[in-house]
Design a protein around this motif. Structure first.
Motif, PDB file in Angstrom:
ATOM      1  N   GLY A 156       0.862  -1.304   0.060  1.00 48.79           N
ATOM      2  CA  GLY A 156       0.138  -0.078  -0.088  1.00 48.79           C
ATOM      3  C   GLY A 156       0.999   1.163  -0.158  1.00 48.79           C
ATOM      4  O   GLY A 156       2.088   1.088   0.249  1.00 48.79           O
ATOM      5  N   GLY A 157       0.249   2.459  -0.142  1.00 48.64           N
ATOM      6  CA  GLY A 157       0.866   3.713  -0.094  1.00 48.64           C
ATOM      7  C   GLY A 157       1.351   4.203   1.261  1.00 48.64           C
ATOM      8  O   GLY A 157       1.056   3.272   2.114  1.00 48.64           O
ATOM      9  N   PRO A 158       1.803   5.244   1.325  1.00 43.74           N
ATOM     10  CA  PRO A 158       2.571   5.680   2.622  1.00 43.74           C
ATOM     11  C   PRO A 158       1.296   5.796   3.777  1.00 43.74           C
ATOM     12  O   PRO A 158       0.246   6.281   3.452  1.00 43.74           O
ATOM     13  N   LEU A 159       1.676   5.443   4.748  1.00 42.75           N
ATOM     14  CA  LEU A 159       0.809   5.340   5.906  1.00 42.75           C
ATOM     15  C   LEU A 159       0.872   6.529   6.845  1.00 42.75           C
ATOM     16  O   LEU A 159       0.832   6.471   8.129  1.00 42.75           O
ATOM     17  N   ILE A 160       1.080   7.551   6.477  1.00 43.33           N
ATOM     18  CA  ILE A 160       1.461   8.731   7.215  1.00 43.33           C
ATOM     19  C   ILE A 160       0.430   9.827   6.443  1.00 43.33           C
ATOM     20  O   ILE A 160       0.187  10.216   5.331  1.00 43.33           O
ATOM     21  N   LYS A 161      -0.288  10.596   7.562  1.00 41.30           N
ATOM     22  CA  LYS A 161      -1.213  11.609   7.240  1.00 41.30           C
ATOM     23  C   LYS A 161      -2.388  11.079   6.413  1.00 41.30           C
ATOM     24  O   LYS A 161      -2.804  11.683   5.350  1.00 41.30           O
ATOM     25  N   VAL A 162      -2.775   9.948   6.603  1.00 40.50           N
ATOM     26  CA  VAL A 162      -3.980   9.153   5.801  1.00 40.50           C
ATOM     27  C   VAL A 162      -5.287  10.021   6.038  1.00 40.50           C
ATOM     28  O   VAL A 162      -5.385  10.218   7.360  1.00 40.50           O
ATOM     29  N   ASP A 163      -5.814  10.178   5.130  1.00 41.42           N
ATOM     30  CA  ASP A 163      -7.102  11.171   5.372  1.00 41.42           C
ATOM     31  C   ASP A 163      -8.138  10.310   5.062  1.00 41.42           C
ATOM     32  O   ASP A 163      -8.124   9.582   4.150  1.00 41.42           O
ATOM     33  N   ARG A 164      -9.319  10.164   5.946  1.00 36.27           N
ATOM     34  CA  ARG A 164     -10.088   9.206   6.037  1.00 36.27           C
ATOM     35  C   ARG A 164     -11.237   9.430   5.056  1.00 36.27           C
ATOM     36  O   ARG A 164     -11.838   8.517   4.685  1.00 36.27           O
ATOM     37  N   ASN A 165     -11.132  10.756   4.440  1.00 35.46           N
ATOM     38  CA  ASN A 165     -11.986  11.064   3.539  1.00 35.46           C
ATOM     39  C   ASN A 165     -11.461  10.969   2.028  1.00 35.46           C
ATOM     40  O   ASN A 165     -12.124  11.437   1.355  1.00 35.46           O
ATOM     41  N   ARG A 166     -10.238  10.301   1.770  1.00 40.14           N
ATOM     42  CA  ARG A 166      -9.414  10.130   0.628  1.00 40.14           C
ATOM     43  C   ARG A 166      -9.196   8.818   0.665  1.00 40.14           C
ATOM     44  O   ARG A 166      -8.705   8.124   1.320  1.00 40.14           O
ATOM     45  N   PRO A 167      -9.385   8.164  -0.438  1.00 39.37           N
ATOM     46  CA  PRO A 167      -8.994   6.642  -0.586  1.00 39.37           C
ATOM     47  C   PRO A 167      -7.615   6.323  -0.554  1.00 39.37           C
ATOM     48  O   PRO A 167      -6.845   6.985  -0.911  1.00 39.37           O
ATOM     49  N   TYR A 168      -7.408   5.172   0.127  1.00 42.52           N
ATOM     50  CA  TYR A 168      -6.005   4.637   0.328  1.00 42.52           C
ATOM     51  C   TYR A 168      -5.933   3.623  -0.520  1.00 42.52           C
ATOM     52  O   TYR A 168      -6.718   2.492  -0.818  1.00 42.52           O
ATOM     53  N   ARG A 169      -5.207   3.720  -1.246  1.00 46.29           N
ATOM     54  CA  ARG A 169      -5.050   2.748  -2.420  1.00 46.29           C
ATOM     55  C   ARG A 169      -3.814   1.802  -2.106  1.00 46.29           C
ATOM     56  O   ARG A 169      -2.776   1.877  -1.429  1.00 46.29           O
ATOM     57  N   PHE A 170      -4.058   0.423  -2.778  1.00 40.80           N
ATOM     58  CA  PHE A 170      -3.096  -0.612  -2.532  1.00 40.80           C
ATOM     59  C   PHE A 170      -3.213  -1.895  -3.647  1.00 40.80           C
ATOM     60  O   PHE A 170      -4.112  -1.627  -4.597  1.00 40.80           O
ATOM     61  N   THR A 171      -2.228  -2.669  -3.887  1.00 39.43           N
ATOM     62  CA  THR A 171      -2.225  -3.804  -4.815  1.00 39.43           C
ATOM     63  C   THR A 171      -2.068  -4.988  -3.960  1.00 39.43           C
ATOM     64  O   THR A 171      -1.466  -4.896  -2.889  1.00 39.43           O
ATOM     65  N   ALA A 172      -2.770  -6.025  -4.447  1.00 39.95           N
ATOM     66  CA  ALA A 172      -2.661  -7.260  -3.740  1.00 39.95           C
ATOM     67  C   ALA A 172      -2.322  -8.479  -4.663  1.00 39.95           C
ATOM     68  O   ALA A 172      -2.995  -8.546  -5.919  1.00 39.95           O
ATOM     69  N   LYS A 173      -1.712  -9.303  -4.577  1.00 41.20           N
ATOM     70  CA  LYS A 173      -1.362 -10.709  -5.434  1.00 41.20           C
ATOM     71  C   LYS A 173      -1.179 -11.862  -4.680  1.00 41.20           C
ATOM     72  O   LYS A 173      -0.418 -11.917  -3.550  1.00 41.20           O
ATOM     73  N   LEU A 174      -2.155 -12.770  -4.888  1.00 44.62           N
ATOM     74  CA  LEU A 174      -2.250 -14.041  -4.277  1.00 44.62           C
ATOM     75  C   LEU A 174      -2.222 -15.121  -5.340  1.00 44.62           C
ATOM     76  O   LEU A 174      -2.649 -15.068  -6.418  1.00 44.62           O
TER      77      LEU A 174
END
Length: 662
Positions: free
Chosen positions: A210-228
């Motif tokens: 996932g992206g940086p976990l600093i100053k995460v805004d609850r009203n802005r999407p947090y983006r990530f990638t997953a591979k299984l």
């Protein structure tokens, strides 16, 4: 001194201000003394007891409790936080935090909002467990919807370990997780969760970034990638949490590749059917316990697939709804649902198990597959699905289009209606599988309406050998864990009828068998036709054997009557037609036409052995009388009469054959 000059008496000063001042000073002194001697560790026990009550399991704090209260964003560091497991989950804690730091904002807290500017965990260890009955140790209040995680501004995880054990799906996983910001002052960094394990005894790996976990805004999407990946099955997702870190809401794009959709059961908990290798993608969204896979596109085997599906898991019993369509369906891809596979792998996209099954069926000259129905899986979910195929590639079968509606309700699977569109006419009906018992009961009720028989018969000449409308009704049921087992137990009725039509005279004469005329017409390629007045074949099924109750084939020149049976246990034919000419025939061989062999490849032949007595009689007559008299045993007097076609068709209609009346 006069009275007026006498002094006034003094009023006593109020005692309360002096007492209040003393109490205030004493209280202030007590607070100062308390702060000087107070140990925050005194609150470890009360805090642990409150947390134990809220989480319904044992919570302990074995280390120091460091609190920094003098701020609008006070913080606390807990050393040695241990969260236990419920009794059913076995020994060992659910989670241990050697060091956990939390910071909270005071002002939002006054309005009921929990905002954590900082969460920092050093060497955390978390073990998630779900047993075979579905109980999960991460559900603290069963029966209540899970609460979303609070807003977290900065999440730091150092050297974390996560374990997952799911007895229900045969899944074990052990992974490492960390979140580190890069040096240099820039607000960069990544969250990484990676690990490996086993999924139904198959190696499983997962990487989530996932992206940086600093100053995460609850009203802005947090983006990530997953591979299984689990063996040959792989899943990739580019997604986002619309409101970090509310894990109950996820959206993104999903891409899944694998050899057989049924293997996704251990990953999704859905009883998906067996399929050839697939490669599909689409949009994905989750809101609480509702999952949606929309704008699906891709391929299953050699067929395209598109549509949407959703799963409602609010009750813990998945309910799947799907609307799928195919522009060009290869019928072998759909028949994989029953475990069937083409005998020859060339030209087909097949899974390894399909190749093995197809080779076995081909070697044994069988068409009914042995693949077992996963009864327990079918009972664990419900479903509603619609499917349409615009065109169908079915080899020699003249199928133009296909559609069906499927319903799965507490172990009872119903496909109704099932409809196959032919060049002329259609095959329609229903299939029902009752899997509520250990051994399922399978039932079919299918009707063939107004099908042109010439499209079902291979013709090598310029004109078809037989023409006419074909009607049929099959109502069969059987008990078995596979298609083959259910067919071997089949009971019911099967009726085929032709109200009228035409047949090439050469074939009609051979039904006689008028050797001289029939062979002459074939040799001279005479395509003359004679009418089919009517034809009916009725079978009664019991114990997997369809025994002919009546076979009548009435043409303008020959009346053919049949006997025999179709054995679904070993998938063989053994039918016989005896022809009786309606006109005088000089040479008629008294030998029936037979249909024998496997259902995969039946063979027509003339049973010459049956004509041996006729030949012996002719030889004896020839030896005792004039040679011309030797042909008498071969003379057909032509005594056969027309049958009552109206009555035959009425009986066929009463047996469920659609529109069989003339």
């Amino acid at each position: 001194m006069t009275a007026a000059e006498s002094p006034l008496p003094r009023r006593p000063r109020p005692l309360f201000p002096r007492v209040g001042a003393v109490i205030g000073a004493a209280l202030l002194l007590a607070i100062v003394v308390f702060l000087l001697v107070f140990q925050w560790n005194w609150l470890r026990g009360p805090i642990a007891r409150i947390a134990s009550g809220r989480l319904h399991r044992q919570v302990t704090i074995t280390g120091n409790l460091d609190v920094r209260p003098w701020s609008w964003s006070p913080s606390a560091t807990v050393h040695g936080l241990v969260i236990g497991n419920p009794p059913w989950a076995g020994k060992g804690p659910m989670a241990t935090f050697p060091t956990l730091t939390l910071q909270v904002k005071i002002l939002p807290l006054l309005t009921g909002k929990l905002v954590l500017p900082l969460v920092e965990a050093d060497r955390p260890s978390v073990a998630f467990v779900r047993d075979a009955s579905g109980r999960a140790n991460w559900i603290f209040n069963p029966g209540q919807p899970p609460k979303p995680l609070p807003a977290i501004g900065h999440l730091i995880v150092q050297d974390g370990v996560m374990r997952f054990s799911d007895a229900r799906r045969g899944f074990t996983f052990a992974g490492a997780m960390s979140s580190n910001e890069q040096a240099g002052g820039a607000e960069r960094g990544t969250f990484v969760l990676s690990g490996r394990g086993l999924l139904n005894a198959v190696p499983f790996t997962a990487v989530v970034t996932g992206g940086p976990l600093i100053k995460v805004d609850r009203n802005r999407p947090y983006r990530f990638t997953a591979k299984l990946s689990a063996g040959p099955t792989s899943l990739a997702m580019v997604g986002a949490l619309p409101h970090p870190f509310d894990l109950a809401q996820v959206s993104g794009r999903l891409h899944i590749v694998g050899p057989d959709a049924s293997s996704l059961y251990h990953l999704t908990g859905l009883a998906l059917p067996s399929t050839p290798p697939y490669d599909i993608a689409g949009g994905f969204a989750r809101v609480q316990a509702n999952y949606a896979f929309h704008k699906i596109h891709g391929r299953i085997g050699d067929s395209d697939i598109a549509g949407s599906l959703s799963v409602d898991d609010r009750t813990g019993r998945p309910f799947l709804t799907a609307d799928l369509a195919t522009r060009r369906l290869r019928l072998a891809d759909l028949l994989a649902v029953t475990g069937a596979a083409p005998g020859k792998a060339a030209g087909h996209t097949l899974s390894p198990s399909q190749k093995i099954e197809g080779a076995r069926l081909h070697a044994e000259h069988r068409i009914f597959p042995d693949s077992r129905l996963e009864v327990a899986r079918v009972r664990g979910m419900d479903a509603r699905m619609t499917y349409r195929a615009g065109t169908v590639v079915a080899g020699k079968l003249p199928i133009r289009a296909l559609s069906f509606k499927l319903a799965l309700d507490h172990g009872v699977l119903t496909v109704d209606p099932l409809e196959l569109t032919l060049p002329q006419g259609r095959l329609a009906g229903m299939v029902r599988i009752d899997a509520r018992k250990a051994i399922p009961t399978v039932g079919v009720d299918l009707r063939l309406t107004n099908a042109e028989i010439s499209t079902l018969v291979t013709s090598r000449g310029p004109t078809p050998p037989i023409e006419g409308a074909l009607f049929a009704h099959a109502k069969l049921s059987g008990v078995g864990v596979s298609v083959r087992a259910a067919a071997a137990d089949a009971a019911g009725t099967f009726t085929v009828a032709m109200p009228h039509g035409e047949i090439r005279k050469a074939l009609a004469e051979l039904l006689g068998i008028d050797a001289a005329r029939g062979i002459f017409l074939l040799i001279t390629k005479n395509n003359g036709e004679t009418p089919i007045r009517c034809a009916v074949a009725q079978f009664d099924a019991r114990g997997g054997v369809l025994t002919a109750r009546r076979i009548v084939f009435d043409t303008g020149v020959v009346l053919a009557l049949g006997t025999g049976r179709i054995d679904l246990r070993d998938e063989t034919f053994d039918l016989r037609l005896d022809g009786h000419p309606k006109k005088f025939r000089l040479i008629r061989i008294n030998a029936p036409i037979t249909l024998k062999g496997s259902l995969e490849g039946p063979k027509f032949s003339v049973d010459i052995v049956k004509a041996v007595p006729q030949a012996l009689i002719a030889t004896a007559i020839g030896a005792l009388a004039a040679p011309l008299a030797a042909i008498l045993p071969f003379v057909g007097p032509g005594l056969a009469k027309d049958v009552d076609c109206g009555r035959l068709m009425g009986e066929a209609a009463a047996a469920g054959v659609p529109a069989a009346r003339r």
